[in-house]
Design an enzyme around this catalytic site. Sequence first.
Site, PDB file in Angstrom:
ATOM      1  N   ASP A   1      -3.099   5.000  -3.743  1.00  0.00           N
ATOM      2  CA  ASP A   1      -3.168   4.861  -5.193  1.00  0.00           C
ATOM      3  C   ASP A   1      -4.472   4.222  -5.672  1.00  0.00           C
ATOM      4  O   ASP A   1      -5.121   4.724  -6.565  1.00  0.00           O
ATOM      5  CB  ASP A   1      -1.951   4.071  -5.722  1.00  0.00           C
ATOM      6  CG  ASP A   1      -1.717   2.759  -4.983  1.00  0.00           C
ATOM      7  OD1 ASP A   1      -2.518   2.406  -4.090  1.00  0.00           O
ATOM      8  OD2 ASP A   1      -0.719   2.073  -5.287  1.00  0.00           O
ATOM      9  N   ILE A   2      -4.872   3.110  -5.045  1.00  0.00           N
ATOM     10  CA  ILE A   2      -6.027   2.378  -5.574  1.00  0.00           C
ATOM     11  C   ILE A   2      -6.788   1.665  -4.468  1.00  0.00           C
ATOM     12  O   ILE A   2      -6.188   1.143  -3.529  1.00  0.00           O
ATOM     13  CB  ILE A   2      -5.573   1.375  -6.673  1.00  0.00           C
ATOM     14  CG1 ILE A   2      -6.756   0.564  -7.233  1.00  0.00           C
ATOM     15  CG2 ILE A   2      -4.471   0.454  -6.220  1.00  0.00           C
ATOM     16  CD1 ILE A   2      -6.430  -0.195  -8.511  1.00  0.00           C
TER      17      ILE A   2
ATOM     18  N   ASP B   1      -8.808  -1.439  -4.034  1.00  0.00           N
ATOM     19  CA  ASP B   1      -9.080  -2.706  -4.718  1.00  0.00           C
ATOM     20  C   ASP B   1     -10.047  -3.529  -3.855  1.00  0.00           C
ATOM     21  O   ASP B   1     -11.258  -3.359  -3.936  1.00  0.00           O
ATOM     22  CB  ASP B   1      -7.739  -3.419  -4.966  1.00  0.00           C
ATOM     23  CG  ASP B   1      -7.881  -4.692  -5.770  1.00  0.00           C
ATOM     24  OD1 ASP B   1      -8.981  -4.951  -6.279  1.00  0.00           O
ATOM     25  OD2 ASP B   1      -6.901  -5.440  -5.892  1.00  0.00           O
TER      26      ASP B   1
ATOM     27  N   GLY C   1     -10.226  -3.128  -0.700  1.00  0.00           N
ATOM     28  CA  GLY C   1     -10.606  -2.226   0.382  1.00  0.00           C
ATOM     29  C   GLY C   1      -9.943  -2.584   1.710  1.00  0.00           C
ATOM     30  O   GLY C   1     -10.083  -1.854   2.697  1.00  0.00           O
ATOM     31  N   LEU C   2      -9.208  -3.686   1.740  1.00  0.00           N
ATOM     32  CA  LEU C   2      -8.581  -4.136   2.998  1.00  0.00           C
ATOM     33  C   LEU C   2      -7.595  -3.127   3.565  1.00  0.00           C
ATOM     34  O   LEU C   2      -7.572  -2.875   4.759  1.00  0.00           O
ATOM     35  CB  LEU C   2      -7.800  -5.439   2.753  1.00  0.00           C
ATOM     36  CG  LEU C   2      -8.547  -6.737   2.918  1.00  0.00           C
ATOM     37  CD1 LEU C   2      -7.611  -7.899   2.671  1.00  0.00           C
ATOM     38  CD2 LEU C   2      -9.108  -6.808   4.338  1.00  0.00           C
TER      39      LEU C   2
END
Length: 200
Positions: free
Chosen positions: A116-117, A119, A121-122
């Site tokens: 979905d997203i 953020d 990147g983790l």
Amino acid sequence: MASSIKSKPRKPSPTSRLLPLIDAKKIAQRMPGLAREIERDIKLRERPIAIVVLQGGFIFAADLLRSFSPRFEIDVAFVRCESYGTQTQSSGRVMLLQDIDPAIDLHGRTVLLIDDILDTGLTLKFLTEHLHRRGAARVHTCVLLCRSGRPAVPNTLCGFEIGSEFVVGYGLDYAGKYRHLPGLCVLDQSPPKRKRAVSR
Ligand code: IMP
Ligand code: MG
């Protein structure tokens, strides 16, 4: 296994409100463009397999996969991760709640991770490493949303760039809520403005 960064979890507010950000029509209009880019980047001889990141990626993946041309043969599998819990900021720990079906052999294959997203990147870093450990030759990523100002991640396609606001709808949740909304909304957690008293 977990990667970690420092982040400060914010307490959920009981006064949250929803502000429309990207409506269902605009999301639908973006799908064919994303699908064509992926079809250009990934060759069919690479035997691609889409791995959908649950839970947030399920609605986006359903629309994106149906935008591929029928000739673009791609298998589909699922993985489930969590890093937010009931907060609106990453806990800094990615937990693999459900691995990809162990019967699927990823050796030498090209994976399209759908989430979905992007953020911090983790999550995608964690999953990319995990997929390579399971033998994947190449990992491409397609996310519906990415936050502006974050460093670009190689092989990552993004549907829309957004700011730092916390968004819900179209699969994205806040504490398990709002996934069913057809469009994307910002979860406004600022305190409601006080109504001015009317003096007579
Ligand atoms: P990252 O690991 O920090 O890139 O976070 C990615 C995951 O955090 C996504 O797969 C989402 O599940 C969740 N997430 C990040 N930002 C938001 C948001 O604004 N709304 C809902 N979930 C979010
Ligand atoms: Mg997620």
